[in-house]
Design a protein around this motif. Structure first.
Motif, short mmCIF file in Angstrom:
data_model
loop_
_atom_site.label_atom_id
_atom_site.label_comp_id
_atom_site.label_asym_id
_atom_site.label_seq_id
_atom_site.Cartn_x
_atom_site.Cartn_y
_atom_site.Cartn_z
N UNK A 89 14.94 35.47 26.79
CA UNK A 89 15.43 34.25 27.08
C UNK A 89 16.99 33.93 26.66
N UNK A 90 17.84 35.11 26.72
CA UNK A 90 19.10 34.89 26.38
C UNK A 90 19.96 35.46 27.67
N UNK A 91 20.70 34.68 28.28
CA UNK A 91 21.51 35.26 29.26
C UNK A 91 22.94 35.56 28.92
N UNK A 92 23.34 36.95 29.20
CA UNK A 92 24.76 37.35 28.50
C UNK A 92 25.63 37.46 29.96
N UNK A 93 26.55 36.83 29.79
CA UNK A 93 27.72 36.87 30.94
C UNK A 93 28.71 37.75 30.62
N UNK A 94 29.19 38.56 31.66
CA UNK A 94 30.56 39.34 31.53
C UNK A 94 31.36 38.75 32.94
N UNK A 95 32.69 38.92 32.31
CA UNK A 95 33.63 38.85 33.47
C UNK A 95 33.54 37.38 34.00
N UNK A 96 33.02 36.31 33.28
CA UNK A 96 32.83 35.06 33.92
C UNK A 96 34.21 34.40 34.29
N UNK A 97 34.35 33.89 35.56
CA UNK A 97 35.45 33.42 35.93
C UNK A 97 35.09 32.05 36.67
N UNK A 98 35.89 31.08 36.36
CA UNK A 98 35.91 29.57 36.72
C UNK A 98 37.31 29.19 37.02
N UNK A 99 37.36 28.52 38.37
CA UNK A 99 38.79 28.18 38.81
C UNK A 99 38.85 26.94 39.47
N UNK A 100 39.66 26.03 39.25
CA UNK A 100 40.14 24.96 40.24
C UNK A 100 41.46 24.84 40.57
N UNK A 101 42.00 24.10 41.36
CA UNK A 101 43.49 23.91 41.64
C UNK A 101 44.17 23.76 40.34
N UNK A 102 44.83 24.91 40.26
CA UNK A 102 46.14 24.89 38.99
C UNK A 102 45.34 25.20 37.77
N UNK A 103 44.12 25.73 37.88
CA UNK A 103 43.57 26.42 36.50
C UNK A 103 42.60 27.38 36.63
N UNK A 104 42.90 28.51 36.01
CA UNK A 104 41.36 29.59 35.76
C UNK A 104 41.24 29.80 34.58
N UNK A 105 39.71 30.03 34.13
CA UNK A 105 39.24 30.12 33.13
C UNK A 105 38.40 31.61 33.32
N UNK A 106 38.60 32.35 32.11
CA UNK A 106 37.84 33.66 32.16
C UNK A 106 37.24 33.75 30.69
#
Length: 420
Positions: A334-351
């Motif tokens: 019941x635990x999700x582990x994330x690797x190389x999770x990237x999130x992007x919008x105009x002007x910004x990127x999150x890893x």
């Protein structure tokens, strides 16, 4: 028990019995290895059986029960309530027609099946021919832990007892996970290969529709030697799904995001004991495009991030921005582990890398934020002028601003902050 017979026919080589009626029959099948005279029937018995000179033109069985005893005496027997079973041309060494109406045990529901069975191969039961059509109505999936809904299925099957190919469709208009309670219609078109002697099942690509999201799955449901329960291994491919459908099924309340979802995952459920949700294992990768958060508090934070990333923190025309998200994931206990999770919008990127505890609804992610704008451009007024001298210290890794960040809280109200 009753039957009718022409006395004159008793002197024929094949004795024909026109009709047999049986009421209240209960047939109990012990587990393999505990069937005296059946598990190790001599070959000469099988030959003698095939030469039996009796043919039953019609056998009508009413209000019967078929009970399968489990190998583990601590478990409940599997019981099938047979309302009506009609056999035509029944006898040793011949194929018979059947028409059966019964109540399935798990999940409980009404089955109607008709077709052909036999001739019975007592020396090699797996070689016995079988074919027919079936309907399965009002099957209550709520008896299983974790899921609920009423299933209806239609289909046809054919082959030998140890290799039966079944094709058909199944619909659950109110399918849901018990932990979330949201109902999402589920429809499947399937082709499966079933070993009728041990229950092992191979799923050829099964086409599924969840809400308006299409995906395919293939794999197997089987039991290894020495196991007391079956396990499930599936490959799931969702090339163009709707995030809203998936989240509506998985989350309590209304979905927090909509967008296009591409998903590939391997699903494994070890031998079925305990809660399914606790045993479910997933491993795969996903991509969400054109994502938009449906909860205003989250979307407003995303809009603010995009404004600051573009160096326009007060520009209210930058609104309702869409996002892109990709990553690899693994679910266990019941635990999700994330690797190389990237999130992007105009002007910004999150890893990010981190975990999400489904049972506790707790987030723990750490990573980096990259902005196109310099750090002084992310604010206005006197803060803009104070931060201007430190711009070079935050301009790293090809970004105007590079910050270490963390995400905590829960899925409804995640908290973003600097990771010190």
């Amino acid at each position: 028990f009753s039957f009718a017979v022409d006395v004159g026919g008793l002197f024929e080589k094949t004795k024909v019995v026109p009709a047999v009626t049986v009421e209240g029959l209960e047939l109990t099948l012990p587990p393999k290895g505990e069937r005296p005279g059946l598990d190790e029937a001599p070959a000469e018995d099988a030959q003698a059986e095939s030469k039996s000179g009796v043919l039953l033109e019609e056998v009508r069985i009413q209000d019967a029960a078929f009970v399968m005893m489990p190998g583990d005496r601590a478990k409940k027997p599997i019981r099938f309530a047979i309302h009506q079973l009609i056999l035509q041309s029944a006898g040793a060494g011949v194929a018979m027609k059947y028409d059966a109406r019964l109540t399935n045990s798990t999940p409980p529901g009404e089955i109607h099946s008709f077709g052909n069975f036999g001739p019975w191969k007592s020396e090699e039961p797996g070689d016995t021919l079988l074919s027919g059509d079936f309907t399965f109505d009002h099957a209550d999936l709520g008896v299983f832990r974790g899921i609920a809904g009423i299933l209806t299925s239609r289909g046809r099957f054919e082959g030998e007892l140890d290799s039966i190919t079944a094709r058909g469709e199944a619909t659950v208009p109110d399918f849901r996970l018990k932990r979330s309670g949201n109902r999402v219609p589920l429809h499947t078109r399937y082709e499966v290969l079933v070993d009728g002697t041990n229950g092992d099942t191979i799923l050829k690509p099964v086409v599924c529709t969840l809400g308006s999201t299409h995906f395919t799955t293939s794999g197997a449901i089987f039991k290894n030697e020495g196991d007391t329960h079956r396990q499930i291994q599936l490959d799931v491919n969702m090339p163009n799904g709707r995030m809203r459908d998936v989240l509506q099924l998985a989350m309590k309340g209304s979905p927090l995001m909509e967008g296009n979802l591409q998903l590939r995952t391997k699903l494994t459920i070890p031998p079925l004991t305990g809660k399914v949700v606790e045993k479910l294992r997933l491993k795969g990768q996903f991509q969400v495009s054109d994502a938009h958060f449906l909860r205003s508090t989250i979307q407003s934070q995303i809009d603010s991030l995009s404004r600051r990333g573009q160096g326009q923190p007060k520009n209210q025309e930058i609104d309702e921005v869409v996002s892109m998200m990709t990553g690899k994931f693994q679910l266990e206990d019941q635990v999700i582990s994330f690797e190389d999770l990237t999130f992007g919008v105009s002007g910004a990127d999150v890893s990010l890398n981190g975990v999400y505890d489904l049972d506790e609804d707790a987030l723990d992610f750490h990573g980096a934020l990259k902005l196109q704008a310099k750090i002084s451009q992310t604010v206005t007024g006197w803060k803009h002028w104070v931060l201007k001298p430190v711009n070079p210290f935050f301009a790293k890794h090809g970004a105007g601003t590079y910050l270490k960040i963390k995400v905590a809280g829960n899925a409804k109200s995640p908290k973003f902050g600097l990771d010190r």
